[in-house]
Design a protein around this motif. Structure first.
Motif, PDB file in Angstrom:
ATOM      1  N   MET A 146      55.843 -27.569  61.657  1.00 60.09           N
ATOM      2  CA  MET A 146      56.561 -26.366  61.263  1.00 60.09           C
ATOM      3  C   MET A 146      57.439 -26.659  60.060  1.00 60.09           C
ATOM      4  SD  MET A 146      59.278 -24.078  63.470  1.00 60.09           S
ATOM      5  CE  MET A 146      58.053 -23.639  64.685  1.00 60.09           C
ATOM      6  N   VAL A 147      57.407 -25.777  59.079  1.00 64.67           N
ATOM      7  CA  VAL A 147      58.248 -25.897  57.892  1.00 64.67           C
ATOM      8  C   VAL A 147      59.261 -24.776  57.924  1.00 64.67           C
ATOM      9  CG1 VAL A 147      58.280 -25.853  55.391  1.00 64.67           C
ATOM     10  CG2 VAL A 147      56.403 -26.971  56.577  1.00 64.67           C
ATOM     11  N   SER A 148      60.502 -25.116  57.801  1.00 66.96           N
ATOM     12  CA  SER A 148      61.568 -24.130  57.957  1.00 66.96           C
ATOM     13  C   SER A 148      61.790 -23.331  56.686  1.00 66.96           C
ATOM     14  CB  SER A 148      62.873 -24.822  58.349  1.00 66.96           C
ATOM     15  OG  SER A 148      62.716 -25.516  59.557  1.00 66.96           O
ATOM     16  N   THR A 149      62.368 -22.143  56.866  1.00 66.56           N
ATOM     17  CA  THR A 149      62.752 -21.313  55.737  1.00 66.56           C
ATOM     18  C   THR A 149      63.843 -22.012  54.943  1.00 66.56           C
ATOM     19  OG1 THR A 149      62.305 -19.388  57.108  1.00 66.56           O
ATOM     20  CG2 THR A 149      63.572 -19.023  55.112  1.00 66.56           C
ATOM     21  N   PRO A 150      63.770 -22.017  53.608  1.00 63.30           N
ATOM     22  CA  PRO A 150      64.824 -22.619  52.799  1.00 63.30           C
ATOM     23  C   PRO A 150      66.156 -21.931  53.057  1.00 63.30           C
ATOM     24  CG  PRO A 150      62.907 -22.053  51.462  1.00 63.30           C
ATOM     25  CD  PRO A 150      62.676 -21.480  52.807  1.00 63.30           C
ATOM     26  N   ALA A 151      67.208 -22.713  52.970  1.00 62.58           N
ATOM     27  CA  ALA A 151      68.537 -22.156  53.229  1.00 62.58           C
ATOM     28  C   ALA A 151      68.936 -21.152  52.173  1.00 62.58           C
ATOM     29  CB  ALA A 151      69.564 -23.289  53.297  1.00 62.58           C
ATOM     30  N   SER A 152      68.460 -21.336  50.948  1.00 64.08           N
ATOM     31  CA  SER A 152      68.861 -20.447  49.869  1.00 64.08           C
ATOM     32  C   SER A 152      67.672 -20.125  48.986  1.00 64.08           C
ATOM     33  CB  SER A 152      69.962 -21.104  49.024  1.00 64.08           C
ATOM     34  OG  SER A 152      70.272 -20.314  47.904  1.00 64.08           O
ATOM     35  N   VAL A 153      67.496 -18.858  48.695  1.00 61.45           N
ATOM     36  CA  VAL A 153      66.428 -18.432  47.807  1.00 61.45           C
ATOM     37  C   VAL A 153      67.021 -17.586  46.692  1.00 61.45           C
ATOM     38  CG1 VAL A 153      64.348 -17.038  47.610  1.00 61.45           C
ATOM     39  CG2 VAL A 153      64.672 -18.464  49.617  1.00 61.45           C
ATOM     40  N   ALA A 160      67.028 -25.160  44.845  1.00 59.84           N
ATOM     41  CA  ALA A 160      66.564 -26.475  44.379  1.00 59.84           C
ATOM     42  C   ALA A 160      65.429 -26.350  43.360  1.00 59.84           C
ATOM     43  CB  ALA A 160      66.108 -27.315  45.570  1.00 59.84           C
ATOM     44  N   ASP A 161      65.104 -25.108  42.964  1.00 57.33           N
ATOM     45  CA  ASP A 161      64.098 -24.841  41.935  1.00 57.33           C
ATOM     46  C   ASP A 161      62.679 -25.081  42.440  1.00 57.33           C
ATOM     47  OD1 ASP A 161      63.661 -23.773  39.428  1.00 57.33           O
ATOM     48  OD2 ASP A 161      63.575 -25.728  38.423  1.00 57.33           O
ATOM     49  N   HIS A 162      62.470 -24.924  43.751  1.00 54.26           N
ATOM     50  CA  HIS A 162      61.148 -25.068  44.335  1.00 54.26           C
ATOM     51  C   HIS A 162      60.546 -23.693  44.620  1.00 54.26           C
ATOM     52  CE1 HIS A 162      61.946 -29.349  46.159  1.00 54.26           C
ATOM     53  NE2 HIS A 162      62.141 -29.300  44.846  1.00 54.26           N
ATOM     54  N   LEU A 163      59.249 -23.575  44.469  1.00 51.06           N
ATOM     55  CA  LEU A 163      58.544 -22.362  44.851  1.00 51.06           C
ATOM     56  C   LEU A 163      58.427 -22.301  46.371  1.00 51.06           C
ATOM     57  CD1 LEU A 163      56.783 -19.846  44.054  1.00 51.06           C
ATOM     58  CD2 LEU A 163      54.806 -21.407  44.174  1.00 51.06           C
ATOM     59  N   THR A 164      58.647 -21.115  46.920  1.00 48.02           N
ATOM     60  CA  THR A 164      58.384 -20.890  48.341  1.00 48.02           C
ATOM     61  C   THR A 164      57.360 -19.770  48.468  1.00 48.02           C
ATOM     62  OG1 THR A 164      60.106 -19.215  48.685  1.00 48.02           O
ATOM     63  CG2 THR A 164      60.747 -21.531  48.934  1.00 48.02           C
ATOM     64  N   VAL A 165      56.542 -19.873  49.503  1.00 44.27           N
ATOM     65  CA  VAL A 165      55.577 -18.832  49.860  1.00 44.27           C
ATOM     66  C   VAL A 165      55.684 -18.626  51.362  1.00 44.27           C
ATOM     67  CG1 VAL A 165      53.157 -18.136  49.927  1.00 44.27           C
ATOM     68  CG2 VAL A 165      54.009 -19.464  47.985  1.00 44.27           C
ATOM     69  N   GLY A 166      55.811 -17.385  51.776  1.00 41.14           N
ATOM     70  CA  GLY A 166      55.968 -17.118  53.197  1.00 41.14           C
ATOM     71  C   GLY A 166      57.195 -17.768  53.785  1.00 41.14           C
ATOM     72  N   GLY A 167      58.220 -17.969  52.955  1.00 39.18           N
ATOM     73  CA  GLY A 167      59.437 -18.615  53.420  1.00 39.18           C
ATOM     74  C   GLY A 167      59.337 -20.121  53.552  1.00 39.18           C
ATOM     75  N   CYS A 168      58.232 -20.713  53.102  1.00 37.47           N
ATOM     76  CA  CYS A 168      58.018 -22.162  53.214  1.00 37.47           C
ATOM     77  C   CYS A 168      58.027 -22.795  51.822  1.00 37.47           C
ATOM     78  CB  CYS A 168      56.689 -22.463  53.896  1.00 37.47           C
ATOM     79  SG  CYS A 168      56.585 -21.901  55.603  1.00 37.47           S
ATOM     80  N   ASP A 169      58.768 -23.882  51.691  1.00 37.79           N
ATOM     81  CA  ASP A 169      58.859 -24.632  50.446  1.00 37.79           C
ATOM     82  C   ASP A 169      57.535 -25.364  50.210  1.00 37.79           C
ATOM     83  OD1 ASP A 169      59.369 -26.773  48.585  1.00 37.79           O
ATOM     84  OD2 ASP A 169      61.515 -26.512  48.943  1.00 37.79           O
ATOM     85  N   LEU A 171      48.554 -21.385  57.170  1.00 38.98           N
ATOM     86  CA  LEU A 171      48.980 -19.988  57.141  1.00 38.98           C
ATOM     87  C   LEU A 171      50.496 -19.974  57.225  1.00 38.98           C
ATOM     88  CD1 LEU A 171      47.934 -16.982  57.333  1.00 38.98           C
ATOM     89  CD2 LEU A 171      48.252 -17.215  59.810  1.00 38.98           C
ATOM     90  N   VAL A 172      51.142 -19.325  56.248  1.00 40.33           N
ATOM     91  CA  VAL A 172      52.607 -19.318  56.221  1.00 40.33           C
ATOM     92  C   VAL A 172      53.114 -17.899  56.471  1.00 40.33           C
ATOM     93  CG1 VAL A 172      52.843 -21.342  54.745  1.00 40.33           C
ATOM     94  CG2 VAL A 172      52.590 -19.097  53.680  1.00 40.33           C
ATOM     95  N   HIS A 173      54.206 -17.823  57.251  1.00 36.80           N
ATOM     96  CA  HIS A 173      54.774 -16.519  57.593  1.00 36.80           C
ATOM     97  C   HIS A 173      56.171 -16.716  58.162  1.00 36.80           C
ATOM     98  CE1 HIS A 173      54.773 -12.284  58.571  1.00 36.80           C
ATOM     99  NE2 HIS A 173      55.023 -12.529  59.848  1.00 36.80           N
ATOM    100  N   ASN A 174      57.129 -16.041  57.554  1.00 33.01           N
ATOM    101  CA  ASN A 174      58.519 -16.074  58.039  1.00 33.01           C
ATOM    102  C   ASN A 174      59.043 -17.491  58.243  1.00 33.01           C
ATOM    103  OD1 ASN A 174      58.741 -13.290  58.002  1.00 33.01           O
ATOM    104  ND2 ASN A 174      58.183 -13.052  60.163  1.00 33.01           N
ATOM    105  N   GLY A 175      58.717 -18.386  57.321  1.00 37.78           N
ATOM    106  CA  GLY A 175      59.245 -19.742  57.373  1.00 37.78           C
ATOM    107  C   GLY A 175      58.469 -20.716  58.229  1.00 37.78           C
ATOM    108  N   ASP A 176      57.412 -20.256  58.891  1.00 34.85           N
ATOM    109  CA  ASP A 176      56.584 -21.132  59.715  1.00 34.85           C
ATOM    110  C   ASP A 176      55.243 -21.362  59.040  1.00 34.85           C
ATOM    111  OD1 ASP A 176      58.474 -21.367  61.710  1.00 34.85           O
ATOM    112  OD2 ASP A 176      57.687 -19.678  62.863  1.00 34.85           O
TER     113      ASP A 176
END
Length: 466
Positions: free
Chosen positions: A1-8, A44-53, A437-442
């Motif tokens: 599981m990949v968590s949602t970034p703290a700041s976007v 941190a200047d990273h791309l996120t998709v579906g809330g995942c870095d 498959l990414v969705h809501n940080g998972d």
């Protein structure tokens, strides 16, 4: 599981011009976007998709990696369905053209959104049924279905889209032996030209697909004597990655004339399948119509043609593939070696290439790349992104404008959901990538990455060679 970034922060990067214009792409047509609707940039200047870095995803799941955004895929499904509800007063069914990317998870999502599935092989049919898709909503295409595939179709109970005389007569014999009618549609070449790559232009007369228009009366005459073949309707498809609306506007009249012709032979056609073909935005230069606009064009065309010929509105079907799943996925790579040829070109190699995306070498397709771990870096260098395979033509993007790339940078190529995994190979004995498959940080694995041992699974070494 990949968590949602703290700041976007959607304004932190010079690359944000490629992000959807509003949070989660509310109201946007996915096929008009370069990146998935949930794409954003962290502090941190990273791309996120579906809330995942994406950097975290590569660390956890390896690279190359297909990253599929569930929200974007579901949004596209819903926009197609809503469009038909808004513009077509009759019954309709949207089919996912699963050749774009056929796997259990995607078939299950499409079915959950109320879509049927278009399959073109026994393997795709098995995948759809295993994913729980209702056989009544599965349509089996293909210009050279084997006897075994036709038998599987009859056993499953799906619709068969008949492509040629051999298949028509074989199905008639099989249906007679089985003692029950087989639901079929006829694929007919409409003779409509569109401006796209020759390899993906299937509606003009010089095509391997379907009955030619001058054969259709003979086909209807044959079907009138074959009660075991229940001809529900006709199918046409004019091509793929199309930005023009006029060919789709013309299609309704052509197909309505086929319905009228069928009536002269005592056949009542109740379904019209207009195929798919809506293009997506692979680069900034691409400007496809929205899903809503495409659907309205198709519906208006069919309604006008049916009214003009005074025939009842049929069940209207379409078969989007690329415009559903293409924009929902990005592929992540790690940068490896570089080769600088002064005054000529700089090659930057990534850890994938034509084995995970054969479209550039096959269709000369063009993509957009970003640096997922440095989204705010200025694009100051023109480089050629090369794959790792032993093939001079293994080039993912020629002359890509990017920041100065460093080894282990995470390069993201957008719009890779369609015809990337589905056409992937083991060229050079390279294992195929995994997909999440990414969705809501998972993040959830939907295709396991192949291991080296998997490459030997089908090999057989004769005793004489041991």
């Amino acid at each position: 599981m990949v968590s949602t970034p703290a700041s976007v922060d959607r304004a932190a990067s010079s690359s944000c011009q490629y992000l959807p214009a509003v949070a989660e792409g509310d109201g946007l047509s996915p096929n008009q976007q370069l990146l998935p609707l949930t794409a954003a940039v962290t502090a941190a200047d990273h791309l996120t998709v579906g809330g995942c870095d994406v950097v975290d995803l590569v660390e956890q799941y390896g690279s190359p990696l297909y990253i599929l955004d569930e929200h974007t895929l579901r949004t596209a499904c819903r926009q197609y369905r809503q469009g038909f509800a808004d513009y077509y007063p009759g019954e309709s069914l949207v089919l996912y053209a699963s050749k774009a990317w056929n796997c259990l998870a995607i078939c299950a999502i499409a079915a959950a959104e109320g879509l049927g599935i278009d399959v073109v092989s026994g393997g795709e049919l098995l995948t759809a049924t295993t994913a729980g898709v209702n056989p009544d909503t599965i349509y089996f295409h293909g210009n050279n279905k084997s006897a075994a595939e036709l038998a599987l179709a009859l056993d499953v109970g799906c619709r068969v889209v008949v492509d040629n005389w051999l298949e028509l007569k074989t199905l008639g014999e099989m249906a007679t032996q089985q003692g029950k009618p087989v639901p079929i549609l006829l694929r007919v070449t409409p003779g409509i030209e569109c401006h796209t790559h020759d390899y993906i232009r299937t509606g003009h007369l010089d095509s391997k697909f379907g009955f030619d228009p001058d054969q259709i009366e003979a086909v209807f005459e044959f079907l009138a004597s074959q009660p075991q073949l229940n001809c529900l309707g006709v199918h046409a498809h004019i091509g793929s990655q199309i930005f023009e609306l006029n060919p789709h506007a013309d299609l309704g009249e052509v197909m309505a004339q086929w319905v009228v012709t069928a009536q002269r032979y005592g056949l009542t056609l109740t379904e019209l399948d207009v195929g798919g073909g809506l293009g997506i935005r692979y680069t900034e230069a691409d400007d496809p119509p929205s899903i809503d606009t495409w659907v309205k064009t198709v519906c208006d065309s069919v309604v006008a043609a049916c009214n003009a010929h005074q025939i009842p509105l049929p069940r209207l079907l379409c078969e989007p593939g690329r415009s559903l799943v293409g924009p929902a996925c990005v592929t992540a790579y790690r940068v490896g070696s570089q080769k600088v040829i002064p005054g000529i070109r700089t090659y930057v190699a990534v850890d994938g290439g034509m084995s995970d995306n054969p479209r550039p070498i096959t269709y000369q397709s063009v993509y957009r790349a970003l640096v997922g771990n440095r989204m705010g870096a200025a694009c100051t260098e023109t480089v050629t992104l090369a794959g790792k395979h032993c093939e001079s033509g293994d080039i993912l993007i020629k002359d890509a404008l990017l920041p100065v790339l460093r080894t282990d940078d995470v390069v993201i190529i957008a719009g890779t959901g369609a015809y990337n995994y589905s056409m992937a190979s083991n060229y050079n004995r390279v294992p195929r990538p995994g997909a999440v498959l990414v969705h809501n940080g998972d993040a959830t694995v939907i295709i396991r990455r192949e291991a080296l041992a998997d490459l030997l699974r089908q090999d057989c070494l004769p005793e004489s060679l041991r």
